[in-house]
Design an enzyme around this catalytic site. Structure first.
Site, PDB file in Angstrom:
ATOM      1  N   LYS A  79     -13.526 -32.801  54.606  1.00 50.97           N
ATOM      2  CA  LYS A  79     -12.255 -32.320  54.074  1.00 50.97           C
ATOM      3  C   LYS A  79     -11.122 -32.335  55.091  1.00 50.97           C
ATOM      4  O   LYS A  79     -10.040 -32.867  54.825  1.00 50.97           O
ATOM      5  CB  LYS A  79     -12.425 -30.906  53.512  1.00 50.97           C
ATOM      6  N   ASN A 119      -5.794 -72.119  67.163  1.00 49.77           N
ATOM      7  CA  ASN A 119      -6.250 -71.355  68.330  1.00 49.77           C
ATOM      8  C   ASN A 119      -7.750 -71.082  68.371  1.00 49.77           C
ATOM      9  O   ASN A 119      -8.252 -70.556  69.354  1.00 49.77           O
ATOM     10  CB  ASN A 119      -5.510 -70.011  68.379  1.00 49.77           C
ATOM     11  N   ARG A 145     -15.290 -29.949  46.678  1.00 46.38           N
ATOM     12  CA  ARG A 145     -14.351 -30.215  45.580  1.00 46.38           C
ATOM     13  C   ARG A 145     -13.494 -31.455  45.823  1.00 46.38           C
ATOM     14  O   ARG A 145     -12.862 -31.956  44.896  1.00 46.38           O
ATOM     15  CB  ARG A 145     -13.460 -28.993  45.352  1.00 46.38           C
ATOM     16  N   TYR A 185       1.896 -70.217  61.111  1.00 47.26           N
ATOM     17  CA  TYR A 185       0.964 -69.299  61.762  1.00 47.26           C
ATOM     18  C   TYR A 185       1.022 -69.559  63.263  1.00 47.26           C
ATOM     19  O   TYR A 185       0.748 -70.681  63.725  1.00 47.26           O
ATOM     20  CB  TYR A 185      -0.475 -69.481  61.267  1.00 47.26           C
ATOM     21  N   ALA A 242     -12.937 -25.525  60.757  1.00 44.76           N
ATOM     22  CA  ALA A 242     -13.001 -26.920  60.296  1.00 44.76           C
ATOM     23  C   ALA A 242     -14.432 -27.353  59.998  1.00 44.76           C
ATOM     24  O   ALA A 242     -14.791 -28.514  60.179  1.00 44.76           O
ATOM     25  CB  ALA A 242     -12.388 -27.840  61.355  1.00 44.76           C
ATOM     26  N   ALA A 243     -15.261 -26.408  59.530  1.00 45.99           N
ATOM     27  CA  ALA A 243     -16.684 -26.714  59.346  1.00 45.99           C
ATOM     28  C   ALA A 243     -17.046 -27.114  57.922  1.00 45.99           C
ATOM     29  O   ALA A 243     -18.112 -27.689  57.698  1.00 45.99           O
ATOM     30  CB  ALA A 243     -17.524 -25.504  59.755  1.00 45.99           C
ATOM     31  N   GLY A 270     -19.649 -18.459  55.334  1.00 44.94           N
ATOM     32  CA  GLY A 270     -18.399 -17.736  55.165  1.00 44.94           C
ATOM     33  C   GLY A 270     -17.506 -17.801  56.395  1.00 44.94           C
ATOM     34  O   GLY A 270     -17.916 -18.188  57.484  1.00 44.94           O
ATOM     35  N   THR A 271     -16.248 -17.398  56.191  1.00 49.20           N
ATOM     36  CA  THR A 271     -15.242 -17.481  57.257  1.00 49.20           C
ATOM     37  C   THR A 271     -15.535 -16.528  58.409  1.00 49.20           C
ATOM     38  O   THR A 271     -15.285 -16.853  59.577  1.00 49.20           O
ATOM     39  CB  THR A 271     -13.849 -17.206  56.693  1.00 49.20           C
TER      40      THR A 271
END
Length: 453
Positions: A23, A386, A16, A366, A10-11, A78-79
């Site tokens: 993302k 109020n 895009r 109200y 999740a980095a 990279g992954t």
């Protein structure tokens, strides 16, 4: 029992997506993508979960809290490089590690369990979750030998024209023997067009080492959709909505038009309830049995009792009883509680208040910061005043009171049990029980005024 670990990727910033929102935090059916993944993993009896964060790390942590551990990928290389960031937490531990991308929100617990079971039954060191699609562009291709054994995975950017014709794709989800994974990652290079360390290269390394590499192909390609842009996000939303709606239809809920009905995954709906077009149910909403919801109604983080009708209205963070009628065009703001048989009608706004059994405010009122008892009638145009510009004050209307049209109740004030407030009154003092309060200027007619003017 073999221990199970999970690594959630999740980095990435998600360039895009062209968004300031990271993302994996983009919502699908009202919930961030990465939260969908963590929810499903928690049902897979995972012993330890590590989420790899980078861009927007603090915001991702804010959404997931203590449900997972975290490892920082300061540079997105990279992954393979991302998974390596979890080494300090998971290295030298025996068990199975599942690697899942945080942008695959449609992935289900059932598919994850099936992947793990296939991995265990084949005694593999690595198992790839694959899918078949006629539109493989953008995905890594799964290459097999003549015997059907997985040889390697080739990324779209590095694939030859022949390899690009392959329609079995890598979904980006894997199972690994944990110790083998981190040993193989140390041998992954970055000799590719992106100069990155690819996790799929581990597959080829294990193949050359003579290890068993298996593949489990899911029947539903849509479940594996990876969201990289707004187009894919809309597709994920579409398929998630379809899945959720079909689930509730099978549970006995009627949808007048499923295409125009939007339900978050944590919503609960009772049988024989009917959802009309334009209904949006968000958060941890609970809808009772035999209700009529919609059309064009939004309910968020609220509980609605049985046989209640809510039409063309908004209900947020509120508790609504049984046999209640709301709308059209009512607005229940947070901390509103309605007892059974309450009626709230056209253009009524409620906030941080309660109404007792059988009370009603039928139109154009109200009512905020108020405690209203049972069998109270609030006339058209009535307001609980109020706020003095600095503080909010409480209005109390006791059981059986009748508030005439166009009344202003200046808080703090109490209208006693069974009392009446005359129409057009501005009430600044408490009204005793069973009394009539009149607080308005007597009418005075100036005859001949217009003629003189």
């Amino acid at each position: 029992m073999i221990k199970r670990f999970a690594i959630v990727l999740a980095a990435g910033k998600g360039t895009r997506m062209k968004s300031d929102l990271y993302k994996v935090l983009h919502p699908v059916c009202g919930k961030p993508m990465v939260q969908h993944i963590v929810d499903q993993l928690e049902q897979c009896q995972i012993d330890e979960m590590v989420t790899i964060v980078g861009h927007g790390a603090e915001k991702v942590k804010g959404h997931l809290g203590e449900r997972t551990q975290y490892a920082l990928q300061a540079e997105q290389l990279g992954t393979g490089h991302a998974v390596m960031q979890a080494e300090q937490m998971l290295k030298n531990k025996q068990g199975i590690t599942m690697v899942v991308c945080g942008d695959t929100p449609l992935l289900t617990r059932e598919t994850m369990d099936a992947l793990i079971e296939h991995h265990e039954s084949t005694n593999a060191k690595a198992t790839i979750l694959t899918a078949y699609t006629n539109e493989p562009t953008g995905y890594g291709r799964v290459l097999r030998d003549s015997a059907g054994t997985v040889e390697k995975i080739v990324e779209q950017k590095d694939a030859s024209e022949v390899e690009k014709q392959v329609k079995e794709i890598n979904t980006g989800t894997y199972c690994f023997d944990n110790e083998t994974l981190f040993e193989a990652l140390k041998r992954v290079g970055n000799n590719n067009t992106q100069g990155e360390y690819y996790l799929p290269d581990v597959i080829e390394i294990l193949q050359k080492d003579g290890e068993i590499v298996a593949a489990y192909q899911t029947e539903d390609f849509h479940e594996t959709i990876g969201v990289n842009d707004r187009v894919a996000l809309s597709q994920a939303e579409k398929w998630m909505k379809k899945r959720i709606n079909e689930k509730w239809m099978r549970e006995g809920v009627s949808f007048i038009d499923p295409e125009q009905t939007y339900i978050s995954p944590d919503v609960t709906i009772g049988k024989d309830t009917t959802l009309h077009p334009g209904t949006v149910l968000l958060g941890e909403t609970i809808i009772g049995e035999r209700c009529q919801i919609g059309p064009h109604t939004e309910v968020k983080n609220s509980k609605i009792g049985d046989e209640t009708v809510v039409k063309q209205s908004v209900v947020h963070s509120s508790l609504v009883g049984n046999w209640v009628a709301i709308g059209p065009f009512s607005h229940l703001r947070p901390e509103t509680t309605l007892a059974d048989h309450v009626r709230v009608g056209n253009f009524v706004e409620l906030k941080k208040m309660s109404m007792g059994q059988g009370s009603k405010a039928s139109h154009l009122s109200y009512l905020g910061d108020a405690e209203i008892g049972a069998s109270v009638n609030v006339g058209c145009g009535s307001i609980t005043v109020n706020y003095d510009g600095e503080k909010k004050y409480l209005t109390k209307i006791e059981d059986g009171a009748f508030i005439g049209c166009n009344s202003n109740l200046i808080a703090p004030v109490t209208v006693g049990k069974g009392s009446y407030v005359a129409a057009g009154s501005t009430i600044t003092d408490n009204v005793p029980q069973e009394s009539l309060a009149i607080a308005r200027e007597r009418q005075s007619n100036k005859e001949g005024y217009v003629k003189k003017k």
